[in-house]
Design a protein around this motif. Structure first.
Motif, PDB file in Angstrom:
ATOM      1  N   UNK A 305      -8.468  -7.728  -3.169  1.00  5.80           N
ATOM      2  CA  UNK A 305      -8.438  -6.754  -4.264  1.00  5.80           C
ATOM      3  C   UNK A 305      -8.671  -5.342  -3.860  1.00  5.80           C
ATOM      4  N   UNK A 306      -7.950  -4.441  -3.729  1.00  6.25           N
ATOM      5  CA  UNK A 306      -8.486  -2.924  -3.008  1.00  6.25           C
ATOM      6  C   UNK A 306      -7.925  -2.054  -3.935  1.00  6.25           C
ATOM      7  N   UNK A 307      -8.614  -1.361  -4.660  1.00  8.35           N
ATOM      8  CA  UNK A 307      -7.983  -0.231  -5.571  1.00  8.35           C
ATOM      9  C   UNK A 307      -8.353   1.213  -4.954  1.00  8.35           C
ATOM     10  N   UNK A 308      -7.661   1.961  -5.193  1.00 10.77           N
ATOM     11  CA  UNK A 308      -7.750   3.463  -5.008  1.00 10.77           C
ATOM     12  C   UNK A 308      -8.024   4.164  -6.368  1.00 10.77           C
ATOM     13  N   UNK A 309      -9.143   4.902  -6.460  1.00  9.22           N
ATOM     14  CA  UNK A 309      -9.662   5.424  -7.928  1.00  9.22           C
ATOM     15  C   UNK A 309      -9.546   6.910  -7.596  1.00  9.22           C
ATOM     16  N   UNK A 310      -8.435   7.488  -8.325  1.00 11.79           N
ATOM     17  CA  UNK A 310      -8.435   8.802  -7.948  1.00 11.79           C
ATOM     18  C   UNK A 310      -8.155   9.573  -9.435  1.00 11.79           C
ATOM     19  N   UNK A 311      -9.176  10.652  -9.441  1.00 13.02           N
ATOM     20  CA  UNK A 311      -9.151  11.071 -10.774  1.00 13.02           C
ATOM     21  C   UNK A 311      -7.986  12.261 -11.337  1.00 13.02           C
ATOM     22  N   UNK A 312      -7.009  12.320 -10.370  1.00 11.38           N
ATOM     23  CA  UNK A 312      -5.932  13.070 -10.642  1.00 11.38           C
ATOM     24  C   UNK A 312      -4.648  12.315 -10.650  1.00 11.38           C
ATOM     25  N   UNK A 313      -3.413  12.779 -10.557  1.00 14.49           N
ATOM     26  CA  UNK A 313      -2.384  11.840 -10.825  1.00 14.49           C
ATOM     27  C   UNK A 313      -1.826  11.608  -9.435  1.00 14.49           C
TER      28      UNK A 313
END
Lengths: 464, 281
Positions: A305-313
């Protein structure tokens, strides 16, 4: 008669569930037939809006017309008149925000696939014609280039073509900069970068690897050694960290470290000695091309499992559309409007266990013009992880500025240089690329290297 | 390619090499390091510069075969070549103005403590050099260290050479005997440096340590070597390797440096296994 199909001719790719297990190139490139079909979509507009969108002003309609006629080697030569690294740019330029953004065909339907056609022409020339030797008349004068990344390579190539003896100094053991250590093999095969570097060597450019300008020798020493002008393209190599608790647990990587281990140090190859964590659950923090590269590498290194965690949309993601699209296809999970709060680790093993994140919402626009993410109270949740890769940006290395008296830098540590010429506060020193702008794109760095080469030529000729 | 001019085996697993590297020797200073790669596929190995000669362009390195890469390095012959050799990297040690110093070296750390002591001694400082080893057979550079110090205090864990004591005991005794040091410089295993710092802390003596963190590029690019100094994140490669030991979070650094230990041991075993296979053939 132009081909009036609304869509680009699709480029063949490895299937997502196959390619996320290997490091072979994802996009396979056009066949000659596909290229000619796509090239026929170009209307050859009189006012050439696409050319204005290119930082190095590739004569786009001209080369596309040559592709349409099946004159592939000539098309490649046309691109090479203004671009030093066509096979690279065709792969890594953000065409959607440059040339293709201005394409008239984009008004109704998709723009002409300029990037794919550039890649096709460059690849065809490399594999069929080889690099055509350029006839150069040496002028007996010497220039030094600091850093063998996109800016430095472009500057060196242009200066060599003008007849200068060019020496490129590189601190790593391989020339190419971010093209070698950063961008992964599956997006930009290293053999292609090496072939571009070999072409520069054929033009007489000397590469001195393992050389720390600032420590082995300073820029002033280079002038004393007889170099008439110096170009600084030392990039923005220093990683930014999040400054949240737990960031030093084992398993928290900067994207630079992770990608350097995987790409430059070849941890992806079975026989490599380079140690790397084979993490199963990975979060990549950030939304740029580097974040996409890291996420897709992690997947290929065996993460489930790989997530991209991004604070905008999603709309604010700075990465190229193609990278986002490819990452999604390969199974990367996007967590938008999400910001890291704390990395959790095991107190005994010191290994990463997870990351506390917070939901965000978009507020008023900030200095960058994008809407500022604001935390939502009480929205914290925890992701179970065994590695975190931080891809939130880089800043220029302080080595050059701290060892070069008279070279002005700004508050962010970037060298102050004129945009049109690369002229700095120090006589004879020119600069461009990420060292001046902070982390940006390959093509912008190339544009800066190109303009600086012209200015260095003028400087040296006026001096003598 | 960088030629190995001389090679000397210092003890069962420690080797000294003198390498032809004028681009490093021209400007390097004590405390700085180099990064080398044994061959075109090799790891980047950071090693502190143990000695240099500006005239001949020679750099001396001393290393222990701790993993597959350093093992491979130790197998290179005199006259052989090292594929890549870059430096000097890092900040030089700040030794100016120090009049009386205790330099503490532990094991392989003595290879780096020695040039520091030598530089200070040549600058006219009074140098107490405390060198600790596990046992007599691991002792290195004894004559060199003696020549580079006012007084050399050798101790071993098992008493097989010199006193049976820890370096911290000797240091504490010297301080308690009335020696007032401008600074203590400690180089060795992190656990030793930590306890040297704990020894000097009550006396308020400035204590400088050299942090041999795990690195990839060594130029500030990867951040792998980061450590916490006075609550701030620093990079050992560009901000160090020397730091004020009283401000370092040693427990964190020790755990970070252990990250790849298992993989290193496995790679070493694999390498030895391959060597064995070659011998059998």
């Amino acid at each position: 008669m132009a081909n009036m199909r609304a869509d680009k001719v699709a480029m063949p790719e490895q299937a997502p569930d196959v390619r996320n297990q290997n490091f072979e190139e994802v996009a396979l490139g056009y066949t000659p037939e596909m290229a000619m079909e796509e090239a026929a979509r170009c209307l050859n507009c009189k006012n050439r809006p696409c050319v204005q969108g290119c930082p190095v002003a590739v004569q786009i309609p001209d080369f596309i017309a040559l592709v349409a006629e099946g004159k592939f080697a000539e098309a490649a030569d046309k691109i090479k008149e203004t671009s030093a690294l066509p096979a690279v740019c065709g792969r890594v330029c953000p065409q959607e925000s440059q040339c293709e953004k201005y394409c008239v065909r984009g008004v109704k339907g998709e723009p002409v696939a300029i990037g794919r056609l550039e890649r096709f022409a460059a690849d065809w020339a490399r594999t069929h014609a080889g690099n055509t030797p350029v006839k150069i008349e040496k002028n007996g004068r010497r220039c030094a280039v600091v850093g063998a990344g996109p800016a430095g390579l472009t500057c060196a190539g242009d200066l060599a073509r003008m007849g200068y003896e060019v020496t490129v100094f590189e601190v790593l053991h391989t020339a190419g900069g971010v093209l070698m250590y950063g961008i992964p093999e599956f997006r930009l095969p290293k053999a292609i970068v090496q072939s571009e570097i070999d072409a520069l060597k054929d033009m007489g450019v000397t590469f001195v690897l393992n050389f720390v300008v600032g420590r082995s020798e300073t820029i002033d020493d280079l002038f004393a050694d007889g170099y008439g002008a110096v170009f600084v393209g030392s990039g923005a190599g220093l990683p930014t960290f999040m400054h949240v608790p737990g960031e030093n647990y084992n398993g928290v990587y900067s994207a630079n470290e992770y990608l350097t281990r995987v790409n430059l140090m070849k941890a992806y190859q079975e026989e490599s000695h380079t140690p790397i964590m084979r993490a199963k659950r990975v979060a990549v923090v950030g939304g740029g091309n580097v974040a996409m590269d890291a996420a897709r590498c992690a997947k290929r290194m065996g993460a489930e499992e790989v997530y991209i965690v991004y604070r905008r949309g999603e709309a604010e993601l700075p990465a190229r559309l193609e990278e986002i699209h490819h990452a999604k296809e390969e199974g990367v999970i996007f967590k938008f409007l999400t910001a890291p709060v704390e990395v959790l680790g095991d107190p005994d093993t010191y290994l990463v266990k997870g990351m506390i994140c917070q939901q965000m919402e978009l507020g008023e626009p900030d200095a960058s013009g994008r809407r500022r993410p604001v935390p939502v109270e009480g929205s914290e949740f925890t992701l179970d992880l065994d590695a975190v890769i931080v891809a939130i940006g880089t800043s220029p290395n302080p080595l050059i500025r701290s060892t070069t008296p008279g070279l002005d830098t700004n508050r962010r540590g970037c060298i102050v240089a004129d945009e049109a010429t690369g002229i700095t506060s120090k006589d004879g020193v020119f600069a461009g690329g990420d060292a001046v702008t902070g982390a940006a794109t390959v093509i912008l760095a190339m544009g800066a290297g190109k303009r600086a080469a012209a200015a260095m030529d003028e400087y040296i000729r006026n001096k003598n | 390619m960088y030629k190995i001019l001389r090679k000397k085996v210092l003890n069962s697993n420690t080797t000294l090499m003198v390498v032809d590297a004028p681009h490093v020797a021209r400007k390097c200073r004590p405390g700085q390091f180099i990064i080398l790669r044994v061959d075109a596929e090799g790891e980047r190995i950071p090693l502190t510069i143990a000695d240099y000669d500006r005239k001949t362009g020679e750099i001396t390195i001393i290393f222990q075969a701790a993993g597959a890469s350093t093992q491979q390095l130790s197998e290179l012959p005199e006259g052989g070549v090292i594929h890549d050799f870059v430096g000097p990297l890092g900040q030089p040690s700040e030794l100016e103005g120090l009049k009386k110093v205790a330099v503490v070296g532990g094991g392989l750390g003595c290879a780096i403590a020695y040039p520091q002591a030598k530089a200070l001694y040549e600058m006219g400082a009074e140098v107490d050099l405390i060198a600790g080893f596990r046992s007599q057979d691991l002792l290195i550079l004894e004559d060199e260290m003696r020549a580079a110090s006012t007084r050399l205090h050798v101790v071993t864990d098992d008493g097989s050479n010199g006193r049976k004591a820890l370096v911290t005991q000797v240091l504490k005794e010297l301080i308690d005997a009335g020696n007032s040091y401008d600074a203590v410089i400690a180089i060795g295993p992190m656990i030793m440096m930590k306890f040297v710092c704990e020894t000097t802390r009550p006396y308020g003596i400035k204590t400088i340590v050299s942090m041999n963190a795990t690195m990839v590029d060594g130029t500030g690019m990867c951040g792998c070597c980061r450590l916490t100094v006075g609550g701030e994140t620093k990079f050992a490669c560009v901000d160090g390797p020397d730091f004020d030991g009283h401000l370092i979070d040693f427990d964190e650094s020790m755990r970070r440096s252990a990250m790849y230990k298992a993989q290193e041991r496995a790679a070493m075993a694999h390498h030895e296994c391959n060597l064995h296979k070659m011998e059998v053939k």
